[in-house]
Scaffold this motif. Structure first.
Motif, PDB file in Angstrom:
ATOM      1  N   ARG A 147      27.486   3.077  56.386  1.00 20.06           N
ATOM      2  CA  ARG A 147      27.740   1.921  55.502  1.00 20.06           C
ATOM      3  C   ARG A 147      28.633   2.296  54.330  1.00 20.06           C
ATOM      4  NH1 ARG A 147      22.346   0.860  56.861  1.00 20.06           N
ATOM      5  NH2 ARG A 147      21.541   1.791  54.948  1.00 20.06           N
ATOM      6  N   LEU A 148      28.596   3.556  53.928  1.00 23.56           N
ATOM      7  CA  LEU A 148      29.444   4.024  52.826  1.00 23.56           C
ATOM      8  C   LEU A 148      30.864   4.347  53.290  1.00 23.56           C
ATOM      9  CD1 LEU A 148      26.860   6.312  51.005  1.00 23.56           C
ATOM     10  CD2 LEU A 148      27.763   4.120  50.183  1.00 23.56           C
ATOM     11  N   GLY A 149      31.124   4.199  54.565  1.00 21.35           N
ATOM     12  CA  GLY A 149      32.466   4.459  55.084  1.00 21.35           C
ATOM     13  C   GLY A 149      32.760   5.929  55.294  1.00 21.35           C
ATOM     14  N   VAL A 174      33.458  11.452  52.762  1.00 18.60           N
ATOM     15  CA  VAL A 174      34.494  10.465  52.470  1.00 18.60           C
ATOM     16  C   VAL A 174      35.448  11.116  51.470  1.00 18.60           C
ATOM     17  CG1 VAL A 174      33.207   9.294  50.601  1.00 18.60           C
ATOM     18  CG2 VAL A 174      34.982   8.055  51.876  1.00 18.60           C
ATOM     19  N   LEU A 175      36.730  10.939  51.717  1.00 17.50           N
ATOM     20  CA  LEU A 175      37.768  11.454  50.830  1.00 17.50           C
ATOM     21  C   LEU A 175      38.193  10.353  49.858  1.00 17.50           C
ATOM     22  CD1 LEU A 175      39.937  13.379  53.442  1.00 17.50           C
ATOM     23  CD2 LEU A 175      37.968  14.211  52.123  1.00 17.50           C
ATOM     24  N   ALA A 176      38.667  10.735  48.699  1.00 17.69           N
ATOM     25  CA  ALA A 176      39.014   9.766  47.659  1.00 17.69           C
ATOM     26  C   ALA A 176      39.953   8.666  48.165  1.00 17.69           C
ATOM     27  CB  ALA A 176      39.608  10.482  46.445  1.00 17.69           C
ATOM     28  N   PRO A 177      41.029   8.979  48.896  1.00 17.33           N
ATOM     29  CA  PRO A 177      41.894   7.889  49.367  1.00 17.33           C
ATOM     30  C   PRO A 177      41.180   6.933  50.322  1.00 17.33           C
ATOM     31  CG  PRO A 177      43.029   9.998  49.560  1.00 17.33           C
ATOM     32  CD  PRO A 177      41.597  10.292  49.201  1.00 17.33           C
ATOM     33  N   GLU A 178      40.285   7.466  51.143  1.00 22.98           N
ATOM     34  CA  GLU A 178      39.508   6.626  52.054  1.00 22.98           C
ATOM     35  C   GLU A 178      38.549   5.717  51.272  1.00 22.98           C
ATOM     36  OE1 GLU A 178      39.315  10.008  55.573  1.00 22.98           O
ATOM     37  OE2 GLU A 178      37.628   9.792  54.180  1.00 22.98           O
ATOM     38  N   TRP A 179      37.922   6.298  50.251  1.00 25.76           N
ATOM     39  CA  TRP A 179      36.990   5.542  49.429  1.00 25.76           C
ATOM     40  C   TRP A 179      37.708   4.372  48.758  1.00 25.76           C
ATOM     41  CZ3 TRP A 179      32.054   4.802  49.237  1.00 25.76           C
ATOM     42  CH2 TRP A 179      31.490   4.159  48.127  1.00 25.76           C
ATOM     43  N   ARG A 180      38.843   4.664  48.160  1.00 28.11           N
ATOM     44  CA  ARG A 180      39.602   3.613  47.476  1.00 28.11           C
ATOM     45  C   ARG A 180      40.066   2.544  48.462  1.00 28.11           C
ATOM     46  NH1 ARG A 180      42.010   8.366  44.626  1.00 28.11           N
ATOM     47  NH2 ARG A 180      40.879   8.457  42.655  1.00 28.11           N
ATOM     48  N   ALA A 181      40.506   2.944  49.611  1.00 26.27           N
ATOM     49  CA  ALA A 181      40.977   1.981  50.628  1.00 26.27           C
ATOM     50  C   ALA A 181      39.831   1.111  51.124  1.00 26.27           C
ATOM     51  CB  ALA A 181      41.632   2.704  51.798  1.00 26.27           C
ATOM     52  N   GLY A 182      38.635   1.666  51.189  1.00 22.95           N
ATOM     53  CA  GLY A 182      37.475   0.927  51.666  1.00 22.95           C
ATOM     54  C   GLY A 182      36.868  -0.005  50.647  1.00 22.95           C
ATOM     55  N   ARG A 183      37.223   0.182  49.390  1.00 20.38           N
ATOM     56  CA  ARG A 183      36.655  -0.663  48.314  1.00 20.38           C
ATOM     57  C   ARG A 183      37.431  -1.941  48.253  1.00 20.38           C
ATOM     58  NH1 ARG A 183      32.075  -0.347  47.191  1.00 20.38           N
ATOM     59  NH2 ARG A 183      32.132  -0.656  44.994  1.00 20.38           N
TER      60      ARG A 183
END
Length: 183
Positions: A147-149, A174-183
Motif C-alpha cells: 500500500r505504501l508503494g 521505496v526510493l525518493a523519486p518513486e515516493w514523490r511520483a506515487g504521492r
C-alpha cells in the motif's frame, strides 16, 4: 508536544518518550501475544523499567539522529507505533518499522502513520531510500509495504531466528523519486 491527526477516526501520531513508560508497558501487556508473533519488542519490554529503558534508547537515537519512535493513539489510548529503527542521514538510507495491538488492527493506522514518517524522511530530511523488513509469514505487514508503494527487493532466507524458528525476511523499499511520483 505535537500530535498529528491520522484521519477523522480519532487516531493520532505522537512522540513516544520515556515519560510514557507506564502507558507503553500497559499497551505492550494488552498486545503482547499479537505483537510478538513476528516482532521481538515484547521480549524487550517485560516491566515498566524495561519499557522506560527501551523508550530511553530511542530518545538517545533521536538525539544522535540515528532513529525515531512514535506512538499511535486511538481515542486517547496508545495502540501501536512506528519507528525509524535505522536512520542514516549521511547515506540517505533508513528502515521503518511498526507494531500494533489487536484491537487496532485492520483500520489502516500503520499505513497512515508510516506515510507521515516517509513523507518527513524524504521531504524534510532528504532520505533517498526507505526500507521495510518483514517476515515472509507476516502478510499484514507485507500488505502495508504494498500500500505504501514499496518494491520487494528480495528475501533473506532463514535470516531471522525468532522463537525457535528461522524466518525468511523480505526486504521492501521505496526510493525518493518513486515516493514523490506515487504521492
Amino acid at each position: 508536544m505535537f500530535a498529528i491527526p491520522l484521519g477523522d477516526d480519532g487516531a493520532e501520531l505522537r512522540p513516544l518518550e520515556p515519560w510514557r513508560a507506564e502507558e507503553f508497558f500497559a499497551h505492550m501487556e494488552r498486545g503482547r501475544d499479537f505483537i510478538g508473533q513476528y516482532v521481538g519488542l515484547p521480549t524487550l519490554v517485560t516491566d515498566i523499567a524495561s519499557a522506560r529503558a527501551f523508550l530511553q534508547s530511542y530518545a538517545g537515537k533521536q538525539a544522535a539522529d540515528t532513529g525515531r519512535l512514535y506512538g499511535i493513539w486511538l481515542d486517547g489510548t496508545l495502540v501501536g507505533g512506528v519507528m525509524f529503527r535505522i536512520f542514516d542521514a549521511e547515506s540517505g538510507n533508513c528502515e521503518a518499522g511498526c507494531w500494533l495491538e489487536p484491537s487496532a488492527a485492520g483500520r489502516g493506522l500503520i499505513t497512515r502513520a508510516t506515510r507521515v514518517l516517509i513523507d518527513w524522511a524524504v521531504e524534510e530530511r532528504g532520505m533517498h531510500r526507505v526500507e521495510w523488513i518483514v517476515s515472509s509469514a507476516n502478510t499484514a505487514s507485507i500488505n502495508v509495504a504494498g500500500r505504501l508503494g514499496m518494491t520487494r527487493d528480495g528475501v533473506l532466507r532463514e535470516s531471522y531466528p525468532y522463537k525457535g524458528v528461522r524466518h525468511d525476511m523480505e526486504v521492501w523499499s521505496v526510493l525518493a523519486p518513486e515516493w514523490r511520483a506515487g504521492r
